[in-house]
Design a protein around this motif. Structure first.
Motif, PDB file in Angstrom:
ATOM      1  N   VAL A 398      31.437  28.671  32.646  1.00  0.00           N
ATOM      2  CA  VAL A 398      30.287  28.706  33.559  1.00  0.00           C
ATOM      3  C   VAL A 398      30.390  27.600  34.609  1.00  0.00           C
ATOM      4  N   LEU A 399      30.779  26.403  34.172  1.00  0.00           N
ATOM      5  CA  LEU A 399      30.900  25.292  35.117  1.00  0.00           C
ATOM      6  C   LEU A 399      31.958  25.581  36.185  1.00  0.00           C
ATOM      7  N   LEU A 400      33.061  26.173  35.792  1.00  0.00           N
ATOM      8  CA  LEU A 400      34.099  26.522  36.762  1.00  0.00           C
ATOM      9  C   LEU A 400      33.586  27.543  37.767  1.00  0.00           C
ATOM     10  N   CYS A 401      32.800  28.500  37.275  1.00  0.00           N
ATOM     11  CA  CYS A 401      32.256  29.518  38.181  1.00  0.00           C
ATOM     12  C   CYS A 401      31.203  28.934  39.120  1.00  0.00           C
ATOM     13  N   LEU A 402      30.385  28.020  38.602  1.00  0.00           N
ATOM     14  CA  LEU A 402      29.358  27.403  39.445  1.00  0.00           C
ATOM     15  C   LEU A 402      29.952  26.504  40.526  1.00  0.00           C
ATOM     16  N   THR A 403      31.142  25.983  40.283  1.00  0.00           N
ATOM     17  CA  THR A 403      31.805  25.163  41.301  1.00  0.00           C
ATOM     18  C   THR A 403      32.452  25.998  42.399  1.00  0.00           C
ATOM     19  N   GLY A 404      32.426  27.333  42.248  1.00  0.00           N
ATOM     20  CA  GLY A 404      32.934  28.204  43.309  1.00  0.00           C
ATOM     21  C   GLY A 404      34.330  28.720  43.107  1.00  0.00           C
ATOM     22  N   ILE A 405      34.897  28.492  41.926  1.00  0.00           N
ATOM     23  CA  ILE A 405      36.271  28.935  41.703  1.00  0.00           C
ATOM     24  C   ILE A 405      36.359  30.447  41.488  1.00  0.00           C
ATOM     25  N   ALA A 406      35.245  31.060  41.062  1.00  0.00           N
ATOM     26  CA  ALA A 406      35.277  32.475  40.684  1.00  0.00           C
ATOM     27  C   ALA A 406      34.604  33.372  41.714  1.00  0.00           C
ATOM     28  N   THR A 408      36.302  35.346  43.659  1.00  0.00           N
ATOM     29  CA  THR A 408      37.162  36.521  43.757  1.00  0.00           C
ATOM     30  C   THR A 408      37.604  36.928  42.354  1.00  0.00           C
ATOM     31  N   ALA A 409      38.233  38.094  42.258  1.00  0.00           N
ATOM     32  CA  ALA A 409      38.721  38.560  40.966  1.00  0.00           C
ATOM     33  C   ALA A 409      39.775  37.603  40.414  1.00  0.00           C
ATOM     34  N   ARG A 410      40.661  37.124  41.271  1.00  0.00           N
ATOM     35  CA  ARG A 410      41.689  36.199  40.816  1.00  0.00           C
ATOM     36  C   ARG A 410      41.074  34.872  40.363  1.00  0.00           C
ATOM     37  N   GLY A 411      40.071  34.390  41.101  1.00  0.00           N
ATOM     38  CA  GLY A 411      39.409  33.151  40.714  1.00  0.00           C
ATOM     39  C   GLY A 411      38.736  33.261  39.363  1.00  0.00           C
ATOM     40  N   LEU A 412      38.107  34.407  39.102  1.00  0.00           N
ATOM     41  CA  LEU A 412      37.461  34.607  37.804  1.00  0.00           C
ATOM     42  C   LEU A 412      38.502  34.642  36.685  1.00  0.00           C
ATOM     43  N   ALA A 413      39.649  35.264  36.949  1.00  0.00           N
ATOM     44  CA  ALA A 413      40.723  35.296  35.946  1.00  0.00           C
ATOM     45  C   ALA A 413      41.247  33.891  35.669  1.00  0.00           C
ATOM     46  N   VAL A 414      41.390  33.074  36.705  1.00  0.00           N
ATOM     47  CA  VAL A 414      41.851  31.700  36.529  1.00  0.00           C
ATOM     48  C   VAL A 414      40.840  30.893  35.719  1.00  0.00           C
ATOM     49  N   ALA A 415      39.552  31.098  35.977  1.00  0.00           N
ATOM     50  CA  ALA A 415      38.514  30.387  35.225  1.00  0.00           C
ATOM     51  C   ALA A 415      38.583  30.738  33.742  1.00  0.00           C
ATOM     52  N   HIS A 416      38.784  32.013  33.435  1.00  0.00           N
ATOM     53  CA  HIS A 416      38.942  32.430  32.038  1.00  0.00           C
ATOM     54  C   HIS A 416      40.182  31.782  31.420  1.00  0.00           C
ATOM     55  N   LEU A 417      41.274  31.728  32.173  1.00  0.00           N
ATOM     56  CA  LEU A 417      42.515  31.147  31.656  1.00  0.00           C
ATOM     57  C   LEU A 417      42.341  29.671  31.313  1.00  0.00           C
ATOM     58  N   ILE A 418      41.695  28.927  32.195  1.00  0.00           N
ATOM     59  CA  ILE A 418      41.492  27.494  31.951  1.00  0.00           C
ATOM     60  C   ILE A 418      40.610  27.267  30.717  1.00  0.00           C
ATOM     61  N   SER A 419      39.509  28.020  30.629  1.00  0.00           N
ATOM     62  CA  SER A 419      38.570  27.809  29.517  1.00  0.00           C
ATOM     63  C   SER A 419      39.199  28.188  28.182  1.00  0.00           C
ATOM     64  N   TYR A 420      39.890  29.317  28.133  1.00  0.00           N
ATOM     65  CA  TYR A 420      40.499  29.747  26.868  1.00  0.00           C
ATOM     66  C   TYR A 420      41.664  28.847  26.460  1.00  0.00           C
ATOM     67  N   SER A 421      42.503  28.459  27.423  1.00  0.00           N
ATOM     68  CA  SER A 421      43.660  27.621  27.090  1.00  0.00           C
ATOM     69  C   SER A 421      43.225  26.272  26.541  1.00  0.00           C
ATOM     70  N   THR A 422      42.244  25.663  27.205  1.00  0.00           N
ATOM     71  CA  THR A 422      41.752  24.364  26.761  1.00  0.00           C
ATOM     72  C   THR A 422      41.203  24.426  25.343  1.00  0.00           C
ATOM     73  N   CYS A 423      40.366  25.423  25.090  1.00  0.00           N
ATOM     74  CA  CYS A 423      39.697  25.497  23.793  1.00  0.00           C
ATOM     75  C   CYS A 423      40.608  26.052  22.694  1.00  0.00           C
ATOM     76  N   ALA A 424      41.618  26.844  23.065  1.00  0.00           N
ATOM     77  CA  ALA A 424      42.572  27.311  22.059  1.00  0.00           C
ATOM     78  C   ALA A 424      43.364  26.137  21.484  1.00  0.00           C
ATOM     79  N   ILE A 425      43.730  25.188  22.352  1.00  0.00           N
ATOM     80  CA  ILE A 425      44.431  23.985  21.891  1.00  0.00           C
ATOM     81  C   ILE A 425      43.538  23.186  20.940  1.00  0.00           C
ATOM     82  N   LEU A 426      42.267  23.034  21.309  1.00  0.00           N
ATOM     83  CA  LEU A 426      41.329  22.307  20.442  1.00  0.00           C
ATOM     84  C   LEU A 426      41.116  23.038  19.121  1.00  0.00           C
TER      85      LEU A 426
END
Length: 450
Positions: A398-406, A408-426
């Motif tokens: 949500v924070l990534l989307c509120l900052t304007g990264i999402a 476009t379709a590609r931006g939304l995909a990148v936001a999902h990638l960052i959130s899932y990758s970070t939390c998968a490691i944790l």
């Protein structure tokens, strides 16, 4: 196709602990993978056909309705599906009477909840349509989707209960039948566009639910488990774990749904959301193995946890995780090699989403790690930790989307990638710390969670 899980099991012989466990996992994966693969292929073909028939803009509207249906369906389960599967797996052999009461309580609870949700959606359909996509006249479609939601909730619960019973052949039968029924959606969307697609999915959901109930009753009779609906309120204790699961699912599904709606509401947002949703269908295809591993491994891991077999628990989880990541990465490489061609299958205008599909391909690997590792954490009853990770993942998205990264379709995909990758490691780190705990500390943690 039917022998794929056995061959994959041979690759992971050094990880999976006992021959009996390997056989259970291989048999379960054989049936569930085959049924799920057929359902995923059928659903994928149905989506391509619908997109080519109704066009990009209407496909974007249908994507909004479908994402809302899935979000409300997960909300309506109240987390009881996962906890029911866990408790059924733990009691099906030692206490069949209690298992029958758990099944009766779950079906009664979910039946009431789904009916209430259906009535609320019908009564609030105009408000829902105007809040989500003002000016697009989707009130009737949202009202019709209430039937889809109601039976989808019950069908998902039936599948989870059969998985808890380790009746994986019946799970495969249900998913195969649902896949065989999907041509109904092709026909109805051809004649009536978005409304026809909603009606088609509703019909498939109703018939799938009826098949699921028949299979559940058949398997319970075979296993000597008497399903009862009398005095089942005493099994409400499973809702304690369900509360954590429910909050976790809301954190995951509601945030995914919300950021998609934010994109769809932007100028030209329906076209961008249509591209994102189309690319995500390929993610669903690649996710079939990690998802099936989740459903198969959860009851098996829960049994190992109940028996105190930490060594078997670890070996099984590592072996299945390795298989999941390797297969998903192989499929993701295909998406990255031919993104423009694969997206153009959806019809005119979709071919421009090749870069979105490239990001989705990398996302598939991260989500496969997340899915299998979460099965281990849920089976270990580490519900608070899982809830915290889901909340963190949703917050990052949500924070990534509120900052304007999402935007476009590609931006939304990148936001999902960052959130899932970070939390998968944790998530992997949290699971590793849990597995390193002494057994006595583990038992104390489980008692605290309960």
């Amino acid at each position: 196709m039917w022998q794929l899980p056995e061959r994959l099991s041979q690759i992971s012989d050094k990880y999976l602990p006992a021959q009996s466990l390997k056989k259970r996992l291989a048999v379960g994966m054989s049936w569930v993978t085959a049924g799920s693969l057929f359902r995923q292929i059928s659903n994928f073909l149905a989506v391509i056909f619908v997109a080519r028939v109704i066009g990009m803009s209407d496909f974007g509207r249908l994507a909004v309705i479908q994402s809302t249906v899935l979000m409300i369906s997960s909300f309506g389960q109240a987390g009881i599906g996962l906890s029911t599967a866990k408790y059924i797996a733990s009691n099906r052999v030692s206490n069949p009477q209690r298992t029958g009461r758990i099944i009766g309580f779950t079906l009664s609870f979910v039946g009431v909840v789904s009916a209430v949700i259906g009535l609320l959606v019908v009564s609030c359909s105009h408000l829902l349509a105007e809040k989500l996509l003002p000016g697009h006249n989707l009130a009737r479609d949202f009202s019709l989707s209430s039937v889809w939601m109601m039976f989808e909730i019950i069908s998902l619960i039936q599948f989870r209960m059969l998985a808890g019973l380790e009746c994986f052949r019946s799970c495969a039968t249900i998913t195969s039948c649902q896949g065989a029924l999907l041509p109904i959606v092709w026909v109805t969307s051809h004649y009536n566009g978005v409304t026809g697609a909603v009606l088609g999915y509703s019909a498939v959901s109703i018939m799938g639910c009826l098949i699921g109930q028949v299979m559940l009753q058949k398997e319970c009779r075979r296993l000597g488990i008497p399903i009862t609906y009398r005095k089942v309120w005493g099994e409400r204790s499973i809702l304690r774990m369900s509360t954590m699961v429910w909050l976790s699912e809301i954190a995951m599904n509601a945030t995914n749904w919300a950021v998609g709606i934010l994109l769809a509401r932007r100028p030209d947002g329906l076209a961008e959301y249509a591209i994102f949703n189309a690319a995500s269908r390929y993610q669903n295809v690649l996710a079939f193995l990690p998802t099936r591993i989740f459903h198969v491994s959860l009851p098996v891991l829960a049994n190992l946890q109940a028996e105190g077999n930490r060594h078997g628990f670890t070996k099984a989880l590592v072996g299945l995780g390795a298989i999941s990541v390797l297969v998903t990465a192989a499929g993701a490489s295909v998406l990255m090699l031919f993104p423009d061609i694969l997206m153009s299958w959806y019809g005119k205008g979709f071919g421009t989403g090749g870069d979105v599909l490239g990001v989705i391909a990398v996302l598939c690997v991260a989500t496969s790690v997340w899915t299998v590792a979460s099965a281990g954490l849920w089976a270990a009853e580490q519900s608070r930790q899982m809830l915290g990770l889901d909340l963190l993942r949703g917050s990052i998205l949500v924070l990534l989307c509120l900052t304007g990264i999402a935007t476009t379709a590609r931006g939304l995909a990148v936001a999902h990638l960052i959130s899932y990758s970070t939390c998968a490691i944790l998530l992997v780190w949290v699971l590793y710390r849990y597995l390193r705990q002494p057994r006595s500390a583990d038992q104390a943690t489980v008692k605290a969670d309960l």
